[in-house]
Motif scaffolding. Structure first.
Motif, PDB file in Angstrom:
ATOM      1  N   GLU A  21       0.834  -1.201   0.000  1.00 40.64           N
ATOM      2  CA  GLU A  21       0.000   0.000   0.000  1.00 40.64           C
ATOM      3  C   GLU A  21       0.870   1.252   0.000  1.00 40.64           C
ATOM      4  O   GLU A  21       1.752   1.421   0.834  1.00 40.64           O
ATOM      5  CB  GLU A  21      -0.902  -0.003   1.228  1.00 40.64           C
ATOM      6  N   LEU A  22       0.589   2.128  -0.985  1.00 39.48           N
ATOM      7  CA  LEU A  22       1.303   3.402  -1.083  1.00 39.48           C
ATOM      8  C   LEU A  22       0.587   4.502  -0.323  1.00 39.48           C
ATOM      9  O   LEU A  22       1.219   5.412   0.205  1.00 39.48           O
ATOM     10  CB  LEU A  22       1.439   3.835  -2.547  1.00 39.48           C
ATOM     11  N   GLY A  23      -0.741   4.443  -0.313  1.00 38.53           N
ATOM     12  CA  GLY A  23      -1.497   5.482   0.364  1.00 38.53           C
ATOM     13  C   GLY A  23      -2.983   5.328   0.164  1.00 38.53           C
ATOM     14  O   GLY A  23      -3.442   4.454  -0.581  1.00 38.53           O
ATOM     15  N   THR A  24      -3.736   6.185   0.837  1.00 35.42           N
ATOM     16  CA  THR A  24      -5.191   6.184   0.723  1.00 35.42           C
ATOM     17  C   THR A  24      -5.696   7.609   0.546  1.00 35.42           C
ATOM     18  O   THR A  24      -5.064   8.567   0.998  1.00 35.42           O
ATOM     19  CB  THR A  24      -5.862   5.574   1.974  1.00 35.42           C
ATOM     20  N   LEU A  25      -6.810   7.701  -0.125  1.00 32.67           N
ATOM     21  CA  LEU A  25      -7.533   8.961  -0.272  1.00 32.67           C
ATOM     22  C   LEU A  25      -8.924   8.737   0.315  1.00 32.67           C
ATOM     23  O   LEU A  25      -9.504   7.677   0.125  1.00 32.67           O
ATOM     24  CB  LEU A  25      -7.664   9.344  -1.752  1.00 32.67           C
ATOM     25  N   ARG A  26      -9.447   9.717   1.032  1.00 35.20           N
ATOM     26  CA  ARG A  26     -10.772   9.566   1.628  1.00 35.20           C
ATOM     27  C   ARG A  26     -11.619  10.781   1.262  1.00 35.20           C
ATOM     28  O   ARG A  26     -11.138  11.910   1.306  1.00 35.20           O
ATOM     29  CB  ARG A  26     -10.662   9.422   3.136  1.00 35.20           C
ATOM     30  N   ASP A  27     -12.872  10.525   0.881  1.00 40.62           N
ATOM     31  CA  ASP A  27     -13.795  11.593   0.496  1.00 40.62           C
ATOM     32  C   ASP A  27     -15.165  11.345   1.083  1.00 40.62           C
ATOM     33  O   ASP A  27     -15.574  10.197   1.257  1.00 40.62           O
ATOM     34  CB  ASP A  27     -13.921  11.665  -1.034  1.00 40.62           C
ATOM     35  N   ARG A  28     -15.878  12.431   1.348  1.00 41.70           N
ATOM     36  CA  ARG A  28     -17.260  12.351   1.834  1.00 41.70           C
ATOM     37  C   ARG A  28     -18.257  12.330   0.676  1.00 41.70           C
ATOM     38  O   ARG A  28     -19.298  11.716   0.769  1.00 41.70           O
ATOM     39  CB  ARG A  28     -17.573  13.543   2.722  1.00 41.70           C
ATOM     40  N   GLU A  29     -17.921  13.008  -0.400  1.00 42.99           N
ATOM     41  CA  GLU A  29     -18.838  13.182  -1.524  1.00 42.99           C
ATOM     42  C   GLU A  29     -18.563  12.173  -2.636  1.00 42.99           C
ATOM     43  O   GLU A  29     -17.415  11.930  -3.000  1.00 42.99           O
ATOM     44  CB  GLU A  29     -18.711  14.593  -2.095  1.00 42.99           C
ATOM     45  N   THR A  30     -19.638  11.632  -3.204  1.00 43.17           N
ATOM     46  CA  THR A  30     -19.531  10.633  -4.268  1.00 43.17           C
ATOM     47  C   THR A  30     -18.796  11.177  -5.486  1.00 43.17           C
ATOM     48  O   THR A  30     -17.904  10.517  -6.030  1.00 43.17           O
ATOM     49  CB  THR A  30     -20.934  10.148  -4.684  1.00 43.17           C
ATOM     50  N   ILE A  31     -19.161  12.366  -5.931  1.00 43.63           N
ATOM     51  CA  ILE A  31     -18.563  12.942  -7.138  1.00 43.63           C
ATOM     52  C   ILE A  31     -17.061  13.153  -6.952  1.00 43.63           C
ATOM     53  O   ILE A  31     -16.265  12.825  -7.829  1.00 43.63           O
ATOM     54  CB  ILE A  31     -19.267  14.259  -7.526  1.00 43.63           C
ATOM     55  N   GLN A  32     -16.668  13.681  -5.811  1.00 46.73           N
ATOM     56  CA  GLN A  32     -15.245  13.906  -5.547  1.00 46.73           C
ATOM     57  C   GLN A  32     -14.491  12.580  -5.458  1.00 46.73           C
ATOM     58  O   GLN A  32     -13.375  12.452  -5.956  1.00 46.73           O
ATOM     59  CB  GLN A  32     -15.047  14.706  -4.254  1.00 46.73           C
ATOM     60  N   ALA A  33     -15.098  11.577  -4.842  1.00 47.01           N
ATOM     61  CA  ALA A  33     -14.450  10.268  -4.713  1.00 47.01           C
ATOM     62  C   ALA A  33     -14.246   9.630  -6.082  1.00 47.01           C
ATOM     63  O   ALA A  33     -13.175   9.090  -6.372  1.00 47.01           O
ATOM     64  CB  ALA A  33     -15.281   9.358  -3.813  1.00 47.01           C
ATOM     65  N   ARG A  34     -15.260   9.687  -6.945  1.00 45.95           N
ATOM     66  CA  ARG A  34     -15.133   9.131  -8.307  1.00 45.95           C
ATOM     67  C   ARG A  34     -14.045   9.871  -9.081  1.00 45.95           C
ATOM     68  O   ARG A  34     -13.282   9.272  -9.830  1.00 45.95           O
ATOM     69  CB  ARG A  34     -16.454   9.215  -9.045  1.00 45.95           C
ATOM     70  N   SER A  35     -13.980  11.178  -8.904  1.00 41.47           N
ATOM     71  CA  SER A  35     -12.963  11.976  -9.577  1.00 41.47           C
ATOM     72  C   SER A  35     -11.562  11.594  -9.082  1.00 41.47           C
ATOM     73  O   SER A  35     -10.629  11.465  -9.880  1.00 41.47           O
ATOM     74  CB  SER A  35     -13.229  13.461  -9.331  1.00 41.47           C
ATOM     75  N   SER A  36     -11.426  11.390  -7.786  1.00 45.03           N
ATOM     76  CA  SER A  36     -10.140  10.985  -7.212  1.00 45.03           C
ATOM     77  C   SER A  36      -9.723   9.607  -7.727  1.00 45.03           C
ATOM     78  O   SER A  36      -8.547   9.376  -8.041  1.00 45.03           O
ATOM     79  CB  SER A  36     -10.219  10.960  -5.686  1.00 45.03           C
ATOM     80  N   PHE A  37     -10.681   8.690  -7.828  1.00 46.20           N
ATOM     81  CA  PHE A  37     -10.400   7.349  -8.350  1.00 46.20           C
ATOM     82  C   PHE A  37      -9.924   7.443  -9.796  1.00 46.20           C
ATOM     83  O   PHE A  37      -8.897   6.878 -10.173  1.00 46.20           O
ATOM     84  CB  PHE A  37     -11.641   6.473  -8.239  1.00 46.20           C
ATOM     85  N   GLY A  38     -10.655   8.202 -10.614  1.00 48.40           N
ATOM     86  CA  GLY A  38     -10.279   8.382 -12.015  1.00 48.40           C
ATOM     87  C   GLY A  38      -8.923   9.047 -12.168  1.00 48.40           C
ATOM     88  O   GLY A  38      -8.126   8.678 -13.035  1.00 48.40           O
ATOM     89  N   GLY A  39      -8.639  10.025 -11.324  1.00 44.94           N
ATOM     90  CA  GLY A  39      -7.348  10.702 -11.362  1.00 44.94           C
ATOM     91  C   GLY A  39      -6.200   9.781 -10.994  1.00 44.94           C
ATOM     92  O   GLY A  39      -5.126   9.824 -11.602  1.00 44.94           O
TER      93      GLY A  39
END
Length: 76
Positions: A21-39
């Motif tokens: 594991e290199l790291g994790t990203l955490r989001d509250r909002e669905t749109i932001q989380a999908r954008s982070s995943f795509g990025g």
């Protein structure tokens, strides 16, 4: 029943390289989380290393991408 309080991030994106594991990203909002995943996928898509990115809704894996297998949608 939603076990998450509004102040807690609901979505987690886990980024791994060669099984570590290199790291994790955490989001509250669905749109932001999908954008982070795509990025994250875009960032590691052309890498020569074996990367895996997993997208979780709470404890449930909903989508994954790896440089070896591509996208994997988890069916409910």
């Amino acid at each position: 029943m939603n076990a998450y309080r509004p102040s807690e991030p609901r979505y987690t994106i886990v980024i791994s390289k060669n099984g570590k594991e290199l790291g994790t990203l955490r989001d509250r909002e669905t749109i932001q989380a999908r954008s982070s995943f795509g990025g994250a996928v875009a960032r590691y898509k052309n890498s020569g290393d074996n990367h895996r990115i997993e997208f979780y809704d709470g404890p449930d894996l909903i989508e994954a991408w790896s440089s070896e297998e591509g996208y994997t949608a988890v069916s409910a």
